[in-house]
Design an enzyme around this catalytic site. Sequence first.
Site, PDB file in Angstrom:
ATOM      1  N   ASP A 134       0.809  -1.203   0.000  1.00  0.00           N
ATOM      2  CA  ASP A 134       0.000   0.000   0.000  1.00  0.00           C
ATOM      3  C   ASP A 134       0.853   1.268   0.000  1.00  0.00           C
ATOM      4  O   ASP A 134       2.075   1.216   0.167  1.00  0.00           O
ATOM      5  CB  ASP A 134      -0.954   0.014   1.203  1.00  0.00           C
ATOM      6  CG  ASP A 134      -0.289  -0.494   2.490  1.00  0.00           C
ATOM      7  OD1 ASP A 134       0.921  -0.270   2.671  1.00  0.00           O
ATOM      8  OD2 ASP A 134      -0.992  -1.105   3.309  1.00  0.00           O
ATOM      9  N   HIS A 152      -7.700  -4.878   9.607  1.00  0.00           N
ATOM     10  CA  HIS A 152      -7.303  -4.596   8.230  1.00  0.00           C
ATOM     11  C   HIS A 152      -5.966  -5.245   7.900  1.00  0.00           C
ATOM     12  O   HIS A 152      -5.107  -5.414   8.750  1.00  0.00           O
ATOM     13  CB  HIS A 152      -7.282  -3.091   7.936  1.00  0.00           C
ATOM     14  CG  HIS A 152      -6.154  -2.320   8.543  1.00  0.00           C
ATOM     15  ND1 HIS A 152      -6.354  -1.231   9.359  1.00  0.00           N
ATOM     16  CD2 HIS A 152      -4.809  -2.434   8.415  1.00  0.00           C
ATOM     17  CE1 HIS A 152      -5.199  -0.726   9.714  1.00  0.00           C
ATOM     18  NE2 HIS A 152      -4.232  -1.443   9.167  1.00  0.00           N
ATOM     19  N   ASN A 198      -8.388  -3.134  13.803  1.00  0.00           N
ATOM     20  CA  ASN A 198      -9.731  -3.431  13.304  1.00  0.00           C
ATOM     21  C   ASN A 198      -9.735  -4.592  12.314  1.00  0.00           C
ATOM     22  O   ASN A 198     -10.745  -4.871  11.678  1.00  0.00           O
ATOM     23  CB  ASN A 198     -10.350  -2.185  12.658  1.00  0.00           C
ATOM     24  CG  ASN A 198      -9.567  -1.689  11.446  1.00  0.00           C
ATOM     25  OD1 ASN A 198      -8.566  -2.298  11.047  1.00  0.00           O
ATOM     26  ND2 ASN A 198     -10.018  -0.594  10.861  1.00  0.00           N
ATOM     27  N   GLU A 202      -9.852  -2.127   4.642  1.00  0.00           N
ATOM     28  CA  GLU A 202     -10.565  -1.812   5.875  1.00  0.00           C
ATOM     29  C   GLU A 202     -11.842  -2.649   6.002  1.00  0.00           C
ATOM     30  O   GLU A 202     -12.317  -3.218   5.014  1.00  0.00           O
ATOM     31  CB  GLU A 202     -10.922  -0.324   5.890  1.00  0.00           C
ATOM     32  CG  GLU A 202      -9.733   0.619   5.872  1.00  0.00           C
ATOM     33  CD  GLU A 202      -9.098   0.814   7.244  1.00  0.00           C
ATOM     34  OE1 GLU A 202      -9.306  -0.034   8.136  1.00  0.00           O
ATOM     35  OE2 GLU A 202      -8.377   1.811   7.419  1.00  0.00           O
TER      36      GLU A 202
END
Length: 243
Positions: free
Chosen positions: A67, A138, A136, A143
């Site tokens: 990313d 990811h 979370n 996400e």
Amino acid sequence: MRIIRQSNYDGMSQKTASIIAAQLITKPDSVLGLATGSSPIGTYEYLVKWHKAGCLDFAQTKSVNLDEYKGLAPDHDQSYSFFMRKNLFNHVNIKNENIHIPDGNAPNEDSECLRYDRVIEAVGGIDLLLLGIGHNGHIGFNEPSCVFMRDTHCVALSDSTIEANARLFPREEDVPRFAYTMGMRPIMQAKKIVIIAWGEGKAEIIQKAFRGHITPKVPASILQLHPHVTLVGDTAALEKIDW
């Protein structure tokens, strides 16, 4: 899934580095998928150390990063391009033409996503993919969502991710709100995946991701379907997962 528990961050880093080193020794022209963030820094330190000792050669290695923040130039000190050069690429003999990272300054989102998917295809896919995991769930910047995103895409970062990244920027308003991320197709097509986690703050999400339901609301849970995943973590991160 293979689970490897280490007593601390250093042990996790060394074990993860040894898995990557074994990959490069057995297949020098491997394509590595690489992650950023605090979790893999120790792993990269070991790889650099072993390279400088003459034990590892990156001359034939190719890399594709997971990313990059949208809007950050490669030389910005919080870009992932900068991170990778600071922590790994500048210290080993990987060739510049073999380093692939999404272009955060690309003028067109759709064109950049398509370009990066073609890059991954052109190098033949990923032999070994290193992943971290967010609080979370990811992986990369995939996400929590209502669907698993297939290909490279530009994603709006969640509030929790922005909050977690705020410590790295002078002000919270400076934290990028969008990022390019590799999609689930190239992640799941990687031949091998190594995911690392450390600290008690990751214990709950590790339990949800690998012992809970497979759901895009916990993106890492899709890894339960991959045939060759190794989870390396310290005792605190793995305290809620059964063996």
